[in-house]
Design an enzyme around this catalytic site. Sequence first.
Site, PDB file in Angstrom:
ATOM      1  N   GLU A  84      -8.218  -4.856   5.791  1.00 22.43           N
ATOM      2  CA  GLU A  84      -8.136  -4.560   4.360  1.00 22.43           C
ATOM      3  C   GLU A  84      -7.013  -5.351   3.692  1.00 22.43           C
ATOM      4  O   GLU A  84      -7.156  -5.796   2.551  1.00 22.43           O
ATOM      5  CB  GLU A  84      -7.948  -3.055   4.152  1.00 22.43           C
ATOM      6  CG  GLU A  84      -9.221  -2.298   4.515  1.00 22.43           C
ATOM      7  CD  GLU A  84      -9.023  -0.801   4.601  1.00 22.43           C
ATOM      8  OE1 GLU A  84      -8.526  -0.335   5.644  1.00 22.43           O
ATOM      9  OE2 GLU A  84      -9.355  -0.097   3.642  1.00 22.43           O
ATOM     10  N   ARG A 129     -11.080  16.080   6.744  1.00 18.20           N
ATOM     11  CA  ARG A 129     -11.845  16.408   5.532  1.00 18.20           C
ATOM     12  C   ARG A 129     -13.238  16.905   5.911  1.00 18.20           C
ATOM     13  O   ARG A 129     -13.852  16.371   6.839  1.00 18.20           O
ATOM     14  CB  ARG A 129     -11.999  15.183   4.637  1.00 18.20           C
ATOM     15  CG  ARG A 129     -10.709  14.690   4.055  1.00 18.20           C
ATOM     16  CD  ARG A 129     -10.977  13.605   3.018  1.00 18.20           C
ATOM     17  NE  ARG A 129      -9.759  12.876   2.714  1.00 18.20           N
ATOM     18  CZ  ARG A 129      -9.631  11.558   2.846  1.00 18.20           C
ATOM     19  NH1 ARG A 129     -10.639  10.805   3.236  1.00 18.20           N
ATOM     20  NH2 ARG A 129      -8.480  10.990   2.560  1.00 18.20           N
ATOM     21  N   ASN A 155     -13.862   1.199  18.069  1.00 14.44           N
ATOM     22  CA  ASN A 155     -13.432   1.512  19.442  1.00 14.44           C
ATOM     23  C   ASN A 155     -14.229   2.566  20.188  1.00 14.44           C
ATOM     24  O   ASN A 155     -14.121   2.647  21.409  1.00 14.44           O
ATOM     25  CB  ASN A 155     -11.962   1.969  19.417  1.00 14.44           C
ATOM     26  CG  ASN A 155     -11.047   0.856  18.960  1.00 14.44           C
ATOM     27  OD1 ASN A 155     -10.976  -0.202  19.584  1.00 14.44           O
ATOM     28  ND2 ASN A 155     -10.367   1.064  17.842  1.00 14.44           N
ATOM     29  N   HIS A 193     -12.940   3.015   0.058  1.00  9.13           N
ATOM     30  CA  HIS A 193     -12.956   2.047   1.164  1.00  9.13           C
ATOM     31  C   HIS A 193     -13.675   0.770   0.771  1.00  9.13           C
ATOM     32  O   HIS A 193     -14.167   0.029   1.634  1.00  9.13           O
ATOM     33  CB  HIS A 193     -13.674   2.605   2.418  1.00  9.13           C
ATOM     34  CG  HIS A 193     -12.971   3.715   3.119  1.00  9.13           C
ATOM     35  ND1 HIS A 193     -13.646   4.792   3.671  1.00  9.13           N
ATOM     36  CD2 HIS A 193     -11.661   3.917   3.367  1.00  9.13           C
ATOM     37  CE1 HIS A 193     -12.767   5.610   4.215  1.00  9.13           C
ATOM     38  NE2 HIS A 193     -11.559   5.112   4.050  1.00  9.13           N
ATOM     39  N   ASN A 239       0.882  -1.170   0.000  1.00 14.74           N
ATOM     40  CA  ASN A 239       0.000   0.000   0.000  1.00 14.74           C
ATOM     41  C   ASN A 239       0.920   1.221   0.000  1.00 14.74           C
ATOM     42  O   ASN A 239       1.484   1.576   1.035  1.00 14.74           O
ATOM     43  CB  ASN A 239      -0.885  -0.040   1.248  1.00 14.74           C
ATOM     44  CG  ASN A 239      -1.852   1.127   1.303  1.00 14.74           C
ATOM     45  OD1 ASN A 239      -1.810   2.035   0.474  1.00 14.74           O
ATOM     46  ND2 ASN A 239      -2.721   1.110   2.308  1.00 14.74           N
ATOM     47  N   GLY A 296     -10.978   2.421  12.946  1.00 13.91           N
ATOM     48  CA  GLY A 296     -10.476   2.740  14.286  1.00 13.91           C
ATOM     49  C   GLY A 296     -11.529   3.355  15.198  1.00 13.91           C
ATOM     50  O   GLY A 296     -11.606   3.026  16.388  1.00 13.91           O
ATOM     51  N   ARG A 321      -2.619  -2.193  -3.392  1.00 18.12           N
ATOM     52  CA  ARG A 321      -3.836  -1.407  -3.173  1.00 18.12           C
ATOM     53  C   ARG A 321      -3.780  -0.213  -4.122  1.00 18.12           C
ATOM     54  O   ARG A 321      -2.810   0.539  -4.122  1.00 18.12           O
ATOM     55  CB  ARG A 321      -3.891  -0.916  -1.730  1.00 18.12           C
ATOM     56  CG  ARG A 321      -5.073  -0.013  -1.519  1.00 18.12           C
ATOM     57  CD  ARG A 321      -5.032   0.689  -0.193  1.00 18.12           C
ATOM     58  NE  ARG A 321      -6.197   1.531  -0.077  1.00 18.12           N
ATOM     59  CZ  ARG A 321      -6.208   2.678   0.591  1.00 18.12           C
ATOM     60  NH1 ARG A 321      -5.131   3.105   1.211  1.00 18.12           N
ATOM     61  NH2 ARG A 321      -7.309   3.395   0.646  1.00 18.12           N
ATOM     62  N   GLY A 371     -12.669   5.704  10.177  1.00 22.45           N
ATOM     63  CA  GLY A 371     -11.265   5.820  10.581  1.00 22.45           C
ATOM     64  C   GLY A 371     -10.853   7.268  10.395  1.00 22.45           C
ATOM     65  O   GLY A 371     -11.690   8.173  10.534  1.00 22.45           O
ATOM     66  N   ASN A 372      -9.594   7.527  10.045  1.00 22.63           N
ATOM     67  CA  ASN A 372      -9.213   8.910   9.735  1.00 22.63           C
ATOM     68  C   ASN A 372     -10.046   9.420   8.562  1.00 22.63           C
ATOM     69  O   ASN A 372     -10.551  10.524   8.581  1.00 22.63           O
ATOM     70  CB  ASN A 372      -7.727   8.982   9.410  1.00 22.63           C
ATOM     71  CG  ASN A 372      -6.901   8.879  10.673  1.00 22.63           C
ATOM     72  OD1 ASN A 372      -7.225   9.490  11.686  1.00 22.63           O
ATOM     73  ND2 ASN A 372      -5.838   8.095  10.628  1.00 22.63           N
ATOM     74  N   MET A 376      -9.428  11.081  17.177  1.00 23.28           N
ATOM     75  CA  MET A 376     -10.674  10.990  17.927  1.00 23.28           C
ATOM     76  C   MET A 376     -10.446  10.804  19.424  1.00 23.28           C
ATOM     77  O   MET A 376     -11.214  11.312  20.239  1.00 23.28           O
ATOM     78  CB  MET A 376     -11.522   9.849  17.350  1.00 23.28           C
ATOM     79  CG  MET A 376     -12.943   9.850  17.786  1.00 23.28           C
ATOM     80  SD  MET A 376     -13.759  11.447  17.595  1.00 23.28           S
ATOM     81  CE  MET A 376     -14.365  11.397  15.928  1.00 23.28           C
ATOM     82  N   ARG A 377      -9.356  10.093  19.779  1.00 24.86           N
ATOM     83  CA  ARG A 377      -9.109   9.905  21.220  1.00 24.86           C
ATOM     84  C   ARG A 377      -8.796  11.229  21.898  1.00 24.86           C
ATOM     85  O   ARG A 377      -9.276  11.501  22.998  1.00 24.86           O
ATOM     86  CB  ARG A 377      -7.955   8.920  21.435  1.00 24.86           C
ATOM     87  CG  ARG A 377      -8.357   7.489  21.167  1.00 24.86           C
ATOM     88  CD  ARG A 377      -7.175   6.609  20.987  1.00 24.86           C
ATOM     89  NE  ARG A 377      -6.452   6.975  19.767  1.00 24.86           N
ATOM     90  CZ  ARG A 377      -5.554   6.214  19.162  1.00 24.86           C
ATOM     91  NH1 ARG A 377      -5.254   5.056  19.669  1.00 24.86           N
ATOM     92  NH2 ARG A 377      -4.959   6.591  18.047  1.00 24.86           N
TER      93      ARG A 377
HETATM   94  P1  ADP Z   1      -6.961   4.950   9.030  1.00 28.05           P
HETATM   95  O1  ADP Z   1      -8.117   5.543   8.290  1.00 28.05           O
HETATM   96  O2  ADP Z   1      -5.733   5.781   8.969  1.00 28.05           O
HETATM   97  O3  ADP Z   1      -6.754   3.480   8.785  1.00 28.05           O
HETATM   98  P2  ADP Z   1      -7.915   4.058  11.606  1.00 28.05           P
HETATM   99  O4  ADP Z   1      -8.981   3.172  11.073  1.00 28.05           O
HETATM  100  O5  ADP Z   1      -6.760   3.446  12.279  1.00 28.05           O
HETATM  101  O6  ADP Z   1      -7.416   5.108  10.550  1.00 28.05           O
HETATM  102  O7  ADP Z   1      -8.649   5.053  12.644  1.00 28.05           O
HETATM  103  C1  ADP Z   1      -7.953   6.084  13.265  1.00 28.05           C
HETATM  104  C2  ADP Z   1      -8.931   6.805  14.188  1.00 28.05           C
HETATM  105  O8  ADP Z   1      -9.420   5.860  15.156  1.00 28.05           O
HETATM  106  C3  ADP Z   1      -8.259   7.937  14.952  1.00 28.05           C
HETATM  107  O9  ADP Z   1      -9.104   9.082  14.952  1.00 28.05           O
HETATM  108  C4  ADP Z   1      -8.171   7.351  16.360  1.00 28.05           C
HETATM  109  O10 ADP Z   1      -8.232   8.353  17.338  1.00 28.05           O
HETATM  110  C5  ADP Z   1      -9.420   6.494  16.399  1.00 28.05           C
HETATM  111  N1  ADP Z   1      -9.342   5.540  17.503  1.00 28.05           N
HETATM  112  C6  ADP Z   1      -8.469   4.539  17.684  1.00 28.05           C
HETATM  113  N2  ADP Z   1      -8.690   3.929  18.874  1.00 28.05           N
HETATM  114  C7  ADP Z   1      -9.710   4.586  19.460  1.00 28.05           C
HETATM  115  C8  ADP Z   1     -10.404   4.457  20.696  1.00 28.05           C
HETATM  116  N3  ADP Z   1     -10.070   3.527  21.574  1.00 28.05           N
HETATM  117  N4  ADP Z   1     -11.431   5.301  20.940  1.00 28.05           N
HETATM  118  C9  ADP Z   1     -11.766   6.264  20.042  1.00 28.05           C
HETATM  119  N5  ADP Z   1     -11.157   6.438  18.883  1.00 28.05           N
HETATM  120  C10 ADP Z   1     -10.145   5.616  18.579  1.00 28.05           C
END
Ligand code: ADP
Length: 406
Positions: free
Chosen positions: A379, A236, A329, A175, A7, A325, A86, A205-206, A278-279
């Site tokens: 993925e 975005r 979570n 995605h 990727n 993510g 990818r 995710g991001n 997000m955290r």
């Molecule tokens: P990408 O799109 O880069 O693959 P991910 O799917 O890894 O991204 O998601 C990243 C996002 O997930 C970030 O905003 C991160 O803060 C959030 N994240 C990861 N763990 C947690 C959690 N325990 N609680 C809330 N948000 C989380």
Amino acid sequence: MTILILNVGSSSLKYSVFDANHQVRVSGLIERIGEPASHHRYQGCDGIGHDLTAPVHDHDQALQHLFDLLPRLGIASHQLQCIGHRVVHGGEHFHEPARIDSAVLAQIRQVSPLAPLHNPANLLGIEQAMRLMPEVPQVAVFDTAFHQTLPDYAYRYALPDALYRQHGVRRYGFHGTSHRYVAKQAAQMLGQPLNRLNLITLHLGNGASMAAIAQGRSVDTSMGMTPLEGLMMGTRCGDLDPAVHFYLGRTLAIGNDELENLLNKASGCKGICGENDMRTIQRLADQGDASAQLALAMYAYRIKKYIGAYFAVLGHVDALVFTGGIGENAAWLRQQACNGLSLFGIAIDPARNAAPAKPQARIGADGSAVEVLVIATDEELEIALQVETCLGNAADPMRHNPPCKD
Ligand code: ADP
């Protein structure tokens, strides 16, 4: 079959090696390619992580590093049977993975203007891998392919017809690998064939997108011609009145490149509260930060609007599937996005939602007409599975698109 998945981003190279049992033998990430302090993190089958900081001048050198490293981790180059890439944008041409040859390369190049931030880097990775490993078959797997089943009334924009016919301006969606993977996993969890299920999948995710899946096929999705449309994301903006572009261009006297940067990199959660992780946003909101609280409220509200829209699109929904993510979570987000949706038959069980089992769990309340699932996406594994299918090594029971082009 031992498969290397690549990727390649504009300044990064993410990779995994899968063995014949679909177990990850090696995985890693080289970041900040082209900068003085490039960073290479990887893990072999012993599970021990390694971190290296040393200059990696370009993608060529990054790939060379990887091909030098693999034998030291027990994967001789003759063991690599295939390389899966990818590729973000496949335009209208690619409904399925494609074995790469000069015609496929030309097609990917042709749609690159639609994904200028992604496809050129993907192409660079493909060309260099082909140069370094000319004897190994290479397959491209497209983020857009799963959404090629959208009907025209869902993928067309209400713009002059010629812009679609001559310039390819339409919704493509992204995605797709993740939406497809979690849809298949959901079907397994529910014990039903995917082609009998209607699902709303939420990849958060991001980047973030949702898909409406009718009888296993994507019929609508929130991202558009580019990944900018749809949900609010880390950086975005998502859906936006197009007139904002003209207004900002005139009022701030900024050009397209600056606007593109503003909407892609400085908007979304970051634009609202200064943070995109997000955290961090959650922590700030818990501490009473009003702009972080607003970002969370906007983020969840946009998702809820799309859930409502996709219920209308699908008529009947078997399950909502949260992934990515944030989707996997953030319990508060799942709760907030589903709050007040009992009229659609959606009810979350607070205890199940608070601590769902990994990698997949049901979090719906007993009696919820719609299942609510949390499924960890994978993925890389999905790309490996699609590569195998493309090369004819495995039958994919969920396959529902036209055959592989090679
Ligand atoms: P990408 O799109 O880069 O693959 P991910 O799917 O890894 O991204 O998601 C990243 C996002 O997930 C970030 O905003 C991160 O803060 C959030 N994240 C990861 N763990 C947690 C959690 N325990 N609680 C809330 N948000 C989380």
